[in-house]
Design a protein around this motif. Structure first.
Motif, short mmCIF file in Angstrom:
data_model
loop_
_atom_site.label_atom_id
_atom_site.label_comp_id
_atom_site.label_asym_id
_atom_site.label_seq_id
_atom_site.Cartn_x
_atom_site.Cartn_y
_atom_site.Cartn_z
N CYS A 115 37.23 -23.40 -30.19
CA CYS A 115 36.62 -23.59 -31.50
C CYS A 115 35.49 -24.62 -31.42
O CYS A 115 35.67 -25.70 -30.87
CB CYS A 115 37.69 -24.05 -32.48
SG CYS A 115 37.04 -24.46 -34.10
N CYS A 118 36.81 -27.73 -33.90
CA CYS A 118 37.92 -28.65 -33.59
C CYS A 118 38.36 -28.58 -32.13
O CYS A 118 39.19 -29.38 -31.71
CB CYS A 118 39.11 -28.38 -34.51
SG CYS A 118 40.08 -26.93 -34.07
N CYS A 133 39.81 -19.51 -35.12
CA CYS A 133 40.59 -20.70 -34.77
C CYS A 133 41.74 -20.79 -35.78
O CYS A 133 41.51 -20.95 -36.97
CB CYS A 133 39.73 -21.94 -34.84
SG CYS A 133 40.70 -23.45 -34.58
N CYS A 136 42.04 -24.61 -37.54
CA CYS A 136 41.20 -25.09 -38.65
C CYS A 136 40.58 -23.95 -39.46
O CYS A 136 39.91 -24.19 -40.46
CB CYS A 136 40.11 -26.02 -38.13
SG CYS A 136 38.72 -25.18 -37.34
N HIS A 138 38.19 -21.90 -38.62
CA HIS A 138 36.79 -21.59 -38.30
C HIS A 138 36.69 -20.19 -37.67
O HIS A 138 37.52 -19.81 -36.87
CB HIS A 138 36.26 -22.65 -37.33
CG HIS A 138 34.83 -22.46 -36.94
ND1 HIS A 138 33.79 -22.55 -37.83
CD2 HIS A 138 34.26 -22.20 -35.74
CE1 HIS A 138 32.65 -22.35 -37.20
NE2 HIS A 138 32.91 -22.12 -35.93
#
Ligand SMILES: [Zn+2]
Length: 273
Positions: A115, A118, A133, A136, A138
Protein backbone atom coordinates in the motif's frame (compact mmCIF):
# COMPACT_ATOMS: atom_id res chain seq x y z
CA UNK A 1 -11.46 -11.14 -30.90
CA UNK A 2 -10.15 -10.11 -27.48
CA UNK A 3 -12.39 -9.58 -24.46
CA UNK A 4 -10.87 -7.82 -21.45
CA UNK A 5 -11.43 -9.65 -18.14
CA UNK A 6 -9.67 -9.57 -14.78
CA UNK A 7 -10.56 -13.16 -13.76
CA UNK A 8 -10.80 -16.35 -15.86
CA UNK A 9 -14.47 -17.17 -16.56
CA UNK A 10 -15.67 -20.49 -15.08
CA UNK A 11 -16.36 -22.04 -18.49
CA UNK A 12 -13.01 -21.07 -20.01
CA UNK A 13 -11.47 -23.67 -22.32
CA UNK A 14 -7.94 -23.69 -20.90
CA UNK A 15 -6.45 -26.31 -23.21
CA UNK A 16 -4.37 -23.80 -25.14
CA UNK A 17 -3.83 -20.57 -23.25
CA UNK A 18 -1.81 -17.61 -24.51
CA UNK A 19 1.19 -16.82 -22.27
CA UNK A 20 3.02 -13.50 -22.40
CA UNK A 21 6.20 -13.68 -20.29
CA UNK A 22 7.82 -10.25 -19.92
CA UNK A 23 11.14 -9.06 -18.55
CA UNK A 24 12.00 -5.34 -18.62
CA UNK A 25 9.77 -4.57 -21.60
CA UNK A 26 10.94 -7.59 -23.59
CA UNK A 27 8.29 -10.11 -24.56
CA UNK A 28 9.10 -13.82 -24.89
CA UNK A 29 7.38 -15.11 -28.00
CA UNK A 30 6.97 -18.27 -30.02
CA UNK A 31 10.14 -18.69 -32.12
CA UNK A 32 7.82 -19.59 -35.01
CA UNK A 33 6.25 -16.13 -34.73
CA UNK A 34 3.38 -14.93 -32.61
CA UNK A 35 2.44 -15.08 -28.98
CA UNK A 36 3.26 -18.29 -27.08
CA UNK A 37 0.39 -20.78 -26.81
CA UNK A 38 0.55 -23.72 -24.45
CA UNK A 39 -1.67 -25.70 -22.05
CA UNK A 40 0.64 -24.78 -19.16
CA UNK A 41 2.65 -21.74 -18.14
CA UNK A 42 6.20 -21.65 -19.56
CA UNK A 43 7.30 -20.69 -16.04
CA UNK A 44 6.78 -23.31 -13.33
CA UNK A 45 8.57 -21.19 -10.69
CA UNK A 46 5.77 -20.33 -8.26
CA UNK A 47 7.37 -16.96 -7.43
CA UNK A 48 6.58 -15.65 -10.92
CA UNK A 49 3.62 -13.28 -10.65
CA UNK A 50 0.96 -13.81 -13.27
CA UNK A 51 -2.08 -11.76 -14.21
CA UNK A 52 -5.12 -12.72 -16.24
CA UNK A 53 -5.74 -10.29 -19.10
CA UNK A 54 -8.81 -11.67 -20.84
CA UNK A 55 -9.97 -14.09 -23.53
CA UNK A 56 -8.55 -14.13 -27.07
CA UNK A 57 -10.57 -16.16 -29.59
CA UNK A 58 -11.86 -18.41 -26.80
CA UNK A 59 -8.51 -18.88 -25.02
CA UNK A 60 -7.29 -17.34 -21.79
CA UNK A 61 -4.46 -14.79 -21.96
CA UNK A 62 -1.94 -14.52 -19.12
CA UNK A 63 0.90 -12.09 -18.50
CA UNK A 64 3.85 -13.52 -16.54
CA UNK A 65 6.36 -11.23 -14.82
CA UNK A 66 9.97 -12.45 -15.19
CA UNK A 67 11.56 -9.46 -13.46
CA UNK A 68 14.00 -8.94 -11.84
CA UNK A 69 16.79 -10.02 -14.21
CA UNK A 70 17.82 -12.81 -11.82
CA UNK A 71 14.16 -13.66 -11.19
CA UNK A 72 12.02 -16.57 -12.38
CA UNK A 73 13.42 -18.60 -15.29
CA UNK A 74 11.52 -19.87 -18.29
CA UNK A 75 11.10 -23.66 -18.51
CA UNK A 76 10.84 -23.37 -22.28
CA UNK A 77 14.35 -22.54 -23.45
CA UNK A 78 13.47 -21.76 -27.03
CA UNK A 79 11.15 -18.80 -26.53
CA UNK A 80 12.41 -15.78 -28.43
CA UNK A 81 12.90 -12.48 -26.56
CA UNK A 82 11.65 -9.50 -28.60
CA UNK A 83 11.52 -5.91 -27.29
CA UNK A 84 7.92 -4.70 -27.37
CA UNK A 85 8.64 -1.96 -29.95
CA UNK A 86 10.29 -4.44 -32.30
CA UNK A 87 7.39 -6.84 -31.94
CA UNK A 88 5.20 -4.36 -33.86
CA UNK A 89 4.54 -5.62 -37.37
CA UNK A 90 5.70 -9.15 -36.54
CA UNK A 91 2.36 -10.15 -35.02
CA UNK A 92 -1.20 -8.98 -35.72
CA UNK A 93 -1.89 -5.45 -34.40
CA UNK A 94 -4.49 -6.77 -31.96
CA UNK A 95 -1.91 -9.15 -30.47
CA UNK A 96 0.67 -6.35 -30.24
CA UNK A 97 -1.83 -4.27 -28.32
CA UNK A 98 -2.44 -7.20 -25.94
CA UNK A 99 1.33 -7.54 -25.42
CA UNK A 100 1.46 -3.81 -24.59
CA UNK A 101 -1.36 -4.30 -22.10
CA UNK A 102 0.55 -7.23 -20.58
CA UNK A 103 3.66 -5.07 -20.11
CA UNK A 104 1.63 -2.43 -18.29
CA UNK A 105 -0.25 -4.90 -16.09
CA UNK A 106 2.90 -6.75 -14.90
CA UNK A 107 4.45 -3.36 -14.11
CA UNK A 108 1.34 -2.40 -12.14
CA UNK A 109 1.29 -5.69 -10.22
CA UNK A 110 5.00 -5.48 -9.39
CA UNK A 111 4.89 -1.88 -8.16
CA UNK A 112 1.69 -2.16 -6.11
CA UNK A 113 2.36 -5.16 -3.88
CA UNK A 114 2.35 -2.80 -0.89
CA UNK A 115 0.00 0.00 0.00
CA UNK A 116 1.31 3.44 -0.97
CA UNK A 117 -0.44 4.97 2.03
CA UNK A 118 0.33 2.63 4.97
CA UNK A 119 2.85 0.11 3.60
CA UNK A 120 0.78 -3.03 4.30
CA UNK A 121 0.64 -5.82 1.69
CA UNK A 122 -2.19 -5.37 -0.84
CA UNK A 123 -4.43 -7.93 -2.46
CA UNK A 124 -5.88 -8.08 -5.95
CA UNK A 125 -9.42 -6.78 -6.28
CA UNK A 126 -11.54 -9.66 -7.65
CA UNK A 127 -13.77 -7.43 -9.81
CA UNK A 128 -11.75 -4.44 -11.07
CA UNK A 129 -8.14 -4.07 -12.21
CA UNK A 130 -7.05 -2.72 -8.83
CA UNK A 131 -5.12 -3.51 -5.65
CA UNK A 132 -6.78 -3.11 -2.26
CA UNK A 133 -5.22 -2.51 1.15
CA UNK A 134 -7.35 -4.26 3.78
CA UNK A 135 -5.66 -2.35 6.60
CA UNK A 136 -6.50 1.21 5.54
CA UNK A 137 -8.90 0.74 2.60
CA UNK A 138 -6.66 2.42 0.03
CA UNK A 139 -7.24 1.29 -3.56
CA UNK A 140 -4.65 1.62 -6.33
CA UNK A 141 -5.31 1.41 -10.06
CA UNK A 142 -2.89 0.92 -12.96
CA UNK A 143 -1.04 4.10 -13.77
CA UNK A 144 -2.14 5.69 -17.03
CA UNK A 145 -0.60 8.97 -18.20
CA UNK A 146 -2.71 10.87 -20.73
CA UNK A 147 -0.69 12.72 -23.32
CA UNK A 148 -1.77 14.75 -26.34
CA UNK A 149 -0.25 14.87 -29.80
CA UNK A 150 -1.33 17.56 -32.24
CA UNK A 151 -0.89 18.46 -35.89
CA UNK A 152 -1.18 22.24 -36.26
CA UNK A 153 -2.50 23.35 -39.67
CA UNK A 154 -2.21 26.73 -41.42
CA UNK A 155 -3.88 26.68 -44.81
CA UNK A 156 -2.03 24.10 -46.90
CA UNK A 157 0.82 23.88 -44.36
CA UNK A 158 1.45 21.86 -41.21
CA UNK A 159 3.78 22.56 -38.32
CA UNK A 160 6.38 19.82 -37.85
CA UNK A 161 9.08 19.83 -35.20
CA UNK A 162 12.35 18.03 -34.62
CA UNK A 163 12.23 17.15 -30.93
CA UNK A 164 15.40 17.13 -28.88
CA UNK A 165 14.63 13.58 -27.67
CA UNK A 166 14.53 12.17 -31.23
CA UNK A 167 17.66 10.13 -32.01
CA UNK A 168 18.21 11.58 -35.50
CA UNK A 169 16.90 14.35 -37.76
CA UNK A 170 13.26 13.45 -37.68
CA UNK A 171 10.18 15.69 -37.62
CA UNK A 172 6.81 14.98 -36.07
CA UNK A 173 3.66 16.48 -34.57
CA UNK A 174 3.97 18.28 -31.21
CA UNK A 175 3.28 16.20 -28.10
CA UNK A 176 3.19 16.54 -24.34
CA UNK A 177 1.65 15.24 -21.15
CA UNK A 178 -1.63 16.50 -19.78
CA UNK A 179 -1.30 18.28 -16.44
CA UNK A 180 -3.66 17.88 -13.48
CA UNK A 181 -6.54 20.32 -13.74
CA UNK A 182 -6.60 20.76 -17.51
CA UNK A 183 -8.68 19.25 -20.30
CA UNK A 184 -7.06 17.57 -23.30
CA UNK A 185 -7.92 20.66 -25.36
CA UNK A 186 -6.30 22.91 -22.73
CA UNK A 187 -3.17 20.76 -22.92
CA UNK A 188 -3.06 21.11 -26.73
CA UNK A 189 -3.20 24.92 -26.55
CA UNK A 190 -0.67 25.14 -23.68
CA UNK A 191 1.87 22.69 -25.15
CA UNK A 192 1.84 24.35 -28.56
CA UNK A 193 2.38 27.75 -26.92
CA UNK A 194 5.20 26.42 -24.70
CA UNK A 195 7.00 24.48 -27.42
CA UNK A 196 6.76 26.84 -30.41
CA UNK A 197 5.22 30.07 -29.07
CA UNK A 198 2.14 30.26 -31.30
CA UNK A 199 -1.57 30.47 -30.49
CA UNK A 200 -3.91 27.78 -31.82
CA UNK A 201 -7.66 27.13 -31.79
CA UNK A 202 -10.40 24.96 -33.31
CA UNK A 203 -8.97 21.87 -31.56
CA UNK A 204 -10.49 18.74 -33.12
CA UNK A 205 -10.23 15.19 -31.74
CA UNK A 206 -8.58 12.73 -34.14
CA UNK A 207 -8.24 9.44 -32.23
CA UNK A 208 -6.28 7.78 -29.47
CA UNK A 209 -3.72 5.05 -28.96
CA UNK A 210 -2.47 3.13 -25.92
CA UNK A 211 1.29 3.69 -25.82
CA UNK A 212 2.86 1.23 -23.37
CA UNK A 213 6.28 2.97 -23.05
CA UNK A 214 5.69 2.78 -20.21
CA UNK A 215 2.05 3.77 -19.60
CA UNK A 216 0.81 6.61 -21.81
CA UNK A 217 -2.51 7.09 -23.52
CA UNK A 218 -1.81 9.19 -26.62
CA UNK A 219 -4.75 11.39 -27.64
CA UNK A 220 -4.42 12.81 -31.14
CA UNK A 221 -5.78 16.18 -32.32
CA UNK A 222 -5.81 18.52 -35.27
CA UNK A 223 -5.96 22.28 -34.70
CA UNK A 224 -5.57 25.56 -36.57
CA UNK A 225 -2.95 28.30 -36.27
CA UNK A 226 -4.47 31.54 -34.95
CA UNK A 227 -1.58 33.92 -34.28
CA UNK A 228 2.13 34.27 -33.73
CA UNK A 229 5.43 33.31 -35.31
CA UNK A 230 7.28 30.05 -34.54
CA UNK A 231 9.72 30.58 -31.67
CA UNK A 232 10.93 27.10 -30.56
CA UNK A 233 11.73 26.29 -26.94
CA UNK A 234 15.44 25.33 -27.25
CA UNK A 235 15.17 22.87 -24.33
CA UNK A 236 12.63 20.74 -26.23
CA UNK A 237 12.80 21.59 -29.93
CA UNK A 238 15.82 21.56 -32.26
CA UNK A 239 13.88 22.95 -35.19
CA UNK A 240 10.25 23.62 -36.16
CA UNK A 241 8.71 25.01 -39.31
CA UNK A 242 5.70 25.06 -41.63
CA UNK A 243 5.71 22.45 -44.40
CA UNK A 244 3.59 21.73 -47.44
CA UNK A 245 2.73 18.22 -48.67
CA UNK A 246 5.28 18.36 -51.51
CA UNK A 247 8.13 19.54 -49.28
CA UNK A 248 8.09 17.33 -46.18
CA UNK A 249 11.14 16.71 -43.95
CA UNK A 250 11.79 13.13 -42.67
CA UNK A 251 8.49 12.17 -40.94
CA UNK A 252 6.75 9.04 -39.66
CA UNK A 253 4.33 7.69 -42.28
CA UNK A 254 1.50 5.42 -41.13
CA UNK A 255 3.08 2.65 -39.04
CA UNK A 256 2.85 1.98 -35.35
CA UNK A 257 2.32 5.44 -33.88
CA UNK A 258 -0.51 7.94 -33.96
CA UNK A 259 1.92 10.65 -35.13
CA UNK A 260 2.28 8.71 -38.39
CA UNK A 261 -1.49 8.30 -38.67
CA UNK A 262 -2.02 12.05 -38.20
CA UNK A 263 0.44 12.89 -40.97
CA UNK A 264 -0.98 10.20 -43.28
CA UNK A 265 -4.50 11.55 -42.73
CA UNK A 266 -3.38 15.12 -43.47
CA UNK A 267 -1.61 14.03 -46.68
CA UNK A 268 -4.76 12.25 -47.83
CA UNK A 269 -6.85 15.37 -47.21
CA UNK A 270 -4.31 17.53 -49.06
CA UNK A 271 -4.21 15.21 -52.08
CA UNK A 272 -8.03 15.14 -52.13
CA UNK A 273 -7.95 18.94 -52.30
ZN1 LIG B 1 -2.97 0.79 3.42
Amino acid sequence: MFTVLTQPPADLDDTLSVWIPIRSGTVYTDPGGGLWRSPASPVSDGSAQRAFLGVLDGHGVWAVDLDPADGPALDEGDLEPVPLRKLYGRIPDEHWQIAGRAAQIVEFERTHRYCGRCGSPTRTNPSDRAKICDKCGHMAFPRLSPAMIVLVERGAEVLLAWGRQFPGRFYSALAGFVEPGESLEDAVVREVREEVGITVGNVRYFGSQPWPFPHSLMCGFNCDWKAGEIDPDPDEIVDADWYTADNLPPVPRGGMSISGWLIEDWLERMSAG
